[in-house]
Design an enzyme around this catalytic site. Sequence first.
Site, PDB file in Angstrom:
ATOM      1  N   SER A 175       0.567  -1.184   0.266  1.00 58.43           N
ATOM      2  CA  SER A 175      -0.099  -0.019   0.281  1.00 58.43           C
ATOM      3  C   SER A 175       1.117   1.143  -0.038  1.00 58.43           C
ATOM      4  CB  SER A 175      -1.213  -0.031   0.603  1.00 58.43           C
ATOM      5  OG  SER A 175      -1.848   1.269   0.929  1.00 58.43           O
TER       6      SER A 175
ATOM      7  N   LYS B  22      -4.064  -6.470   3.953  1.00 56.62           N
ATOM      8  CA  LYS B  22      -4.232  -5.226   2.635  1.00 56.62           C
ATOM      9  C   LYS B  22      -5.542  -5.547   2.490  1.00 56.62           C
ATOM     10  CE  LYS B  22      -3.178  -2.501  -0.014  1.00 56.62           C
ATOM     11  NZ  LYS B  22      -3.386  -2.261  -1.380  1.00 56.62           N
TER      12      LYS B  22
ATOM     13  N   HIS C  87      -6.749  -3.366   5.573  1.00 63.45           N
ATOM     14  CA  HIS C  87      -6.634  -2.272   4.944  1.00 63.45           C
ATOM     15  C   HIS C  87      -7.592  -1.335   3.928  1.00 63.45           C
ATOM     16  CE1 HIS C  87      -4.105   0.948   2.844  1.00 63.45           C
ATOM     17  NE2 HIS C  87      -3.113   0.439   4.033  1.00 63.45           N
ATOM     18  N   ASN C  88      -7.341  -2.244   3.018  1.00 66.70           N
ATOM     19  CA  ASN C  88      -8.416  -0.743   2.172  1.00 66.70           C
ATOM     20  C   ASN C  88      -9.698  -1.062   2.313  1.00 66.70           C
ATOM     21  OD1 ASN C  88      -6.026  -1.031   0.642  1.00 66.70           O
ATOM     22  ND2 ASN C  88      -7.728  -1.554  -1.043  1.00 66.70           N
TER      23      ASN C  88
ATOM     24  N   GLU D  37      -9.614   1.998   4.448  1.00 64.97           N
ATOM     25  CA  GLU D  37      -9.121   3.121   3.508  1.00 64.97           C
ATOM     26  C   GLU D  37     -10.766   3.936   3.634  1.00 64.97           C
ATOM     27  OE1 GLU D  37      -6.334   2.380   0.964  1.00 64.97           O
ATOM     28  OE2 GLU D  37      -7.672   3.042  -0.528  1.00 64.97           O
TER      29      GLU D  37
HETATM   30  N1  NDP Z   1      -2.893   1.893  -7.866  1.00 63.88           N
HETATM   31  C1  NDP Z   1      -3.072   2.140  -7.158  1.00 63.88           C
HETATM   32  O1  NDP Z   1      -2.254   2.469  -6.215  1.00 63.88           O
HETATM   33  C2  NDP Z   1      -2.001   1.048  -5.693  1.00 63.88           C
HETATM   34  C3  NDP Z   1      -2.510  -0.666  -6.986  1.00 63.88           C
HETATM   35  N2  NDP Z   1      -2.694  -1.497  -6.049  1.00 63.88           N
HETATM   36  C4  NDP Z   1      -2.407  -3.034  -6.840  1.00 63.88           C
HETATM   37  O2  NDP Z   1      -1.177  -3.199  -7.999  1.00 63.88           O
HETATM   38  C5  NDP Z   1      -1.938  -3.690  -9.033  1.00 63.88           C
HETATM   39  C6  NDP Z   1      -1.254  -2.466  -9.926  1.00 63.88           C
HETATM   40  O3  NDP Z   1      -1.335  -2.054 -10.307  1.00 63.88           O
HETATM   41  P1  NDP Z   1      -1.543  -0.653 -11.105  1.00 63.88           P
HETATM   42  O4  NDP Z   1       0.108   0.004 -11.205  1.00 63.88           O
HETATM   43  O5  NDP Z   1      -2.400   0.414 -10.766  1.00 63.88           O
HETATM   44  O6  NDP Z   1      -1.565  -1.010 -12.692  1.00 63.88           O
HETATM   45  P2  NDP Z   1      -2.966  -2.061 -13.234  1.00 63.88           P
HETATM   46  O7  NDP Z   1      -3.797  -2.508 -11.968  1.00 63.88           O
HETATM   47  O8  NDP Z   1      -3.992  -0.948 -13.583  1.00 63.88           O
HETATM   48  O9  NDP Z   1      -2.448  -3.449 -13.842  1.00 63.88           O
HETATM   49  C7  NDP Z   1      -1.867  -2.611 -15.035  1.00 63.88           C
HETATM   50  C8  NDP Z   1      -0.739  -3.621 -15.465  1.00 63.88           C
HETATM   51  O10 NDP Z   1      -0.841  -5.444 -15.741  1.00 63.88           O
HETATM   52  C9  NDP Z   1      -0.716  -5.362 -16.259  1.00 63.88           C
HETATM   53  N3  NDP Z   1      -2.015  -6.550 -17.385  1.00 63.88           N
HETATM   54  C10 NDP Z   1      -2.962  -6.522 -17.284  1.00 63.88           C
HETATM   55  N4  NDP Z   1      -4.022  -7.489 -18.200  1.00 63.88           N
HETATM   56  C11 NDP Z   1      -2.690  -8.515 -18.315  1.00 63.88           C
HETATM   57  C12 NDP Z   1      -2.625  -9.558 -19.044  1.00 63.88           C
HETATM   58  N5  NDP Z   1      -3.529 -10.577 -18.947  1.00 63.88           N
HETATM   59  N6  NDP Z   1      -1.256 -10.151 -18.581  1.00 63.88           N
HETATM   60  C13 NDP Z   1      -0.357  -9.510 -18.235  1.00 63.88           C
HETATM   61  N7  NDP Z   1      -0.066  -8.178 -17.575  1.00 63.88           N
HETATM   62  C14 NDP Z   1      -1.429  -7.627 -17.426  1.00 63.88           C
HETATM   63  C15 NDP Z   1      -0.698  -4.508 -17.330  1.00 63.88           C
HETATM   64  O11 NDP Z   1       0.732  -4.688 -18.847  1.00 63.88           O
HETATM   65  P3  NDP Z   1      -0.304  -4.063 -20.113  1.00 63.88           P
HETATM   66  O12 NDP Z   1       1.097  -2.408 -19.819  1.00 63.88           O
HETATM   67  O13 NDP Z   1       0.709  -5.135 -21.147  1.00 63.88           O
HETATM   68  O14 NDP Z   1      -1.587  -3.841 -20.676  1.00 63.88           O
HETATM   69  C16 NDP Z   1      -0.292  -3.384 -16.352  1.00 63.88           C
HETATM   70  O15 NDP Z   1       1.611  -3.907 -16.384  1.00 63.88           O
HETATM   71  C17 NDP Z   1      -2.845  -3.989  -9.180  1.00 63.88           C
HETATM   72  O16 NDP Z   1      -2.763  -5.983  -8.013  1.00 63.88           O
HETATM   73  C18 NDP Z   1      -3.462  -3.191  -7.987  1.00 63.88           C
HETATM   74  O17 NDP Z   1      -4.255  -3.672  -7.188  1.00 63.88           O
HETATM   75  C19 NDP Z   1      -1.579  -2.102  -4.827  1.00 63.88           C
HETATM   76  C20 NDP Z   1      -1.839  -0.403  -4.465  1.00 63.88           C
HETATM   77  C21 NDP Z   1      -2.112   0.381  -4.954  1.00 63.88           C
HETATM   78  O1  5RP Z   2      -5.120  -1.131  -2.831  1.00 67.19           O
HETATM   79  C1  5RP Z   2      -5.212   0.739  -2.759  1.00 67.19           C
HETATM   80  C2  5RP Z   2      -4.620   1.774  -2.136  1.00 67.19           C
HETATM   81  O2  5RP Z   2      -4.290   0.734  -0.607  1.00 67.19           O
HETATM   82  C3  5RP Z   2      -5.519   1.247  -4.640  1.00 67.19           C
HETATM   83  O3  5RP Z   2      -5.423   1.984  -4.476  1.00 67.19           O
HETATM   84  C4  5RP Z   2      -6.341   1.155  -4.441  1.00 67.19           C
HETATM   85  O4  5RP Z   2      -6.903   0.693  -6.322  1.00 67.19           O
HETATM   86  C5  5RP Z   2      -7.878   1.319  -3.850  1.00 67.19           C
HETATM   87  O5  5RP Z   2      -9.216   0.739  -4.364  1.00 67.19           O
HETATM   88  P1  5RP Z   2     -10.411   1.615  -4.881  1.00 67.19           P
HETATM   89  O6  5RP Z   2     -10.018   1.867  -6.587  1.00 67.19           O
HETATM   90  O7  5RP Z   2     -11.372   0.503  -4.840  1.00 67.19           O
HETATM   91  O8  5RP Z   2     -10.524   2.937  -4.639  1.00 67.19           O
END
Ligand code: NDP
Ligand code: 5RP
Length: 484
Positions: free
Chosen positions: A137, A191, A194-195, A198
């Site tokens: 997170s 986690k 945590h969310n 959140e």
């Molecule tokens: N954004 C945030 O603030 C937070 C996110 N997370 C978690 O972290 C993870 C990454 O989040 P985030 O960086 O936002 O990215 P996204 O959740 O938007 O995912 C995008 C990534 O996933 C890849 N992807 C999608 N489909 C596939 C597939 N079928 N095979 C391989 N790769 C694939 C994409 O590749 P491509 O470029 O090829 O499309 C890209 O690298 C998620 O699980 C999210 O829930 C956790 C905490 C905070």
């Molecule tokens: O894991 C997270 C933060 O801790 C991500 O930002 C998550 O995407 C937040 O949840 P939502 O998109 O459902 O608001």
Amino acid sequence: MNEGAGVTTGTANIGVVGLAVMGANLARNLASREGNTVAVYNRSPERTRTLLAEHPEAGFVPAYSVEEFAASLARPRTAIIMVQAGAATDAMIDALVEVFEPGDIIVDGGNAYFPDTIRRERAVRETGINFVGAGISGGEEGALKGPSIMPGGSDEAWQTLGPILRSIAAVAEGEPCVTHIGHDGAGHFVKMVHNGIEYADMQLIAEAYDLIRRGTGMSPAEIAEVFAEWNRGELESYLIEITAEVLRQEDAASGGPLVDVILDQAGAKGTGAWTVQTALSLGVPASGIAEATFARSLSSHPEQRAAAAGLPGPAVAPALADPAAFIEDVRQALYASKIVAYSQGFDVIRAGAAEHGWSIDLGAVSRIWRAGCIIRAQFLNRIAEAYAAEPGLPLLLSAPYFAEALGRGQAAWRRVVAHATGAGIPAPAFASSLAYYDGLRAERLPAALVQGQRDFFGAHSYRRVDRPGSFHTLWSGDRSEVEV
Ligand SMILES: NC(=O)C1=CN([C@@H]2O[C@H](COP(=O)(O)OP(=O)(O)OC[C@H]3O[C@@H](n4cnc5c(N)ncnc54)[C@H](OP(=O)(O)O)[C@@H]3O)[C@@H](O)[C@H]2O)C=CC1
Ligand SMILES: O=C(CO)[C@H](O)[C@H](O)COP(=O)(O)O
């Protein structure tokens, strides 16, 4: 062209798969730490090229296929997957299992529903490869500068991963914000909660804003100053801080506050709903988290909102005799409701740990949430102190510090909920938190009547306050009572 040709293979000590916002920043964080060489791979090569072009200083080892990625890692290999939750994660795990070897470690650092993590851990373990579900997170900034990390998985994997994760985690009072939460899905479970917290925290803050705005007529920029002030006291937290930033923001197109042109339909990627589903199945009343999750759902049904738009509400909103006093009441109501949300969240963790056989140190969880993560707050220090004083604390809100704070704030809390009700302003998280507090402290609950009703229509039986055993009243007979 093999774009990986020419790079030294087998030299990276860690790899990151998935280079969107989280993966790219986590890879940069890893690369910035002494001794790390980071291999990077993304399904679409454009992201890899962009990351390399923008950050040559990181010395990344790029890979354009999973085979090349595996070859670029020193054995035993360690890779962190940061891709979309669900099918994308399964696809990446399957692809890595094909090219990794026994003893290697695959870490899923994305958000995952913990039963998926338990399933994946079991399946990957069969191959001799270690699988670790680790909640991370902190969003973009946390991933880059130091997130809070919640790893599950085996003790063996933790031996290898621990030093790496400690080196990139946020630090709170000299302690890295990472701990081995427990086996298999424990990290993703924590986690998820945590969310859930959140969601509750964000909804409570949003309700506070709405009550102040509608009650006092202050502008978003003026309310931003209120939040900035609150951020200097017991409510000090990342979410309060960013709320002030959002409320201060002007929209270039309209010239007005940005918050007024953002569509009022809240999105959700699933973690709040998972927390509520889990709480329901564990029988834990996480009502504040549930209300926050449902509030997002309600906001996202424009057709139903349009259909209800003409329904009557209070003809005249109650006037505020003292707007400054009302704002202070809202602050106190927010703090009290926040205590409830965290207490409920820790209850979900305790019940989940018991259900799944995880030995989760709740004090350690509160300590790793003090920095790096989205719910980071001063407040977490108070929770850490409560668990340090009594590790087996049965109910967080009953710890002396929180009990005193609730007692101090409850009159203001009631005034705020009463005002919201009278004015027709929805404050579901404030109201349900207060109802939870009153429900818990009630000497007697109408659950007795519910038991009577259940016995009436379904012969479900009830227990009595004056003697042991289970009883049934012969409702359709002579209404005498029998022991069952
Ligand atoms: N954004 C945030 O603030 C937070 C996110 N997370 C978690 O972290 C993870 C990454 O989040 P985030 O960086 O936002 O990215 P996204 O959740 O938007 O995912 C995008 C990534 O996933 C890849 N992807 C999608 N489909 C596939 C597939 N079928 N095979 C391989 N790769 C694939 C994409 O590749 P491509 O470029 O090829 O499309 C890209 O690298 C998620 O699980 C999210 O829930 C956790 C905490 C905070
Ligand atoms: O894991 C997270 C933060 O801790 C991500 O930002 C998550 O995407 C937040 O949840 P939502 O998109 O459902 O608001």
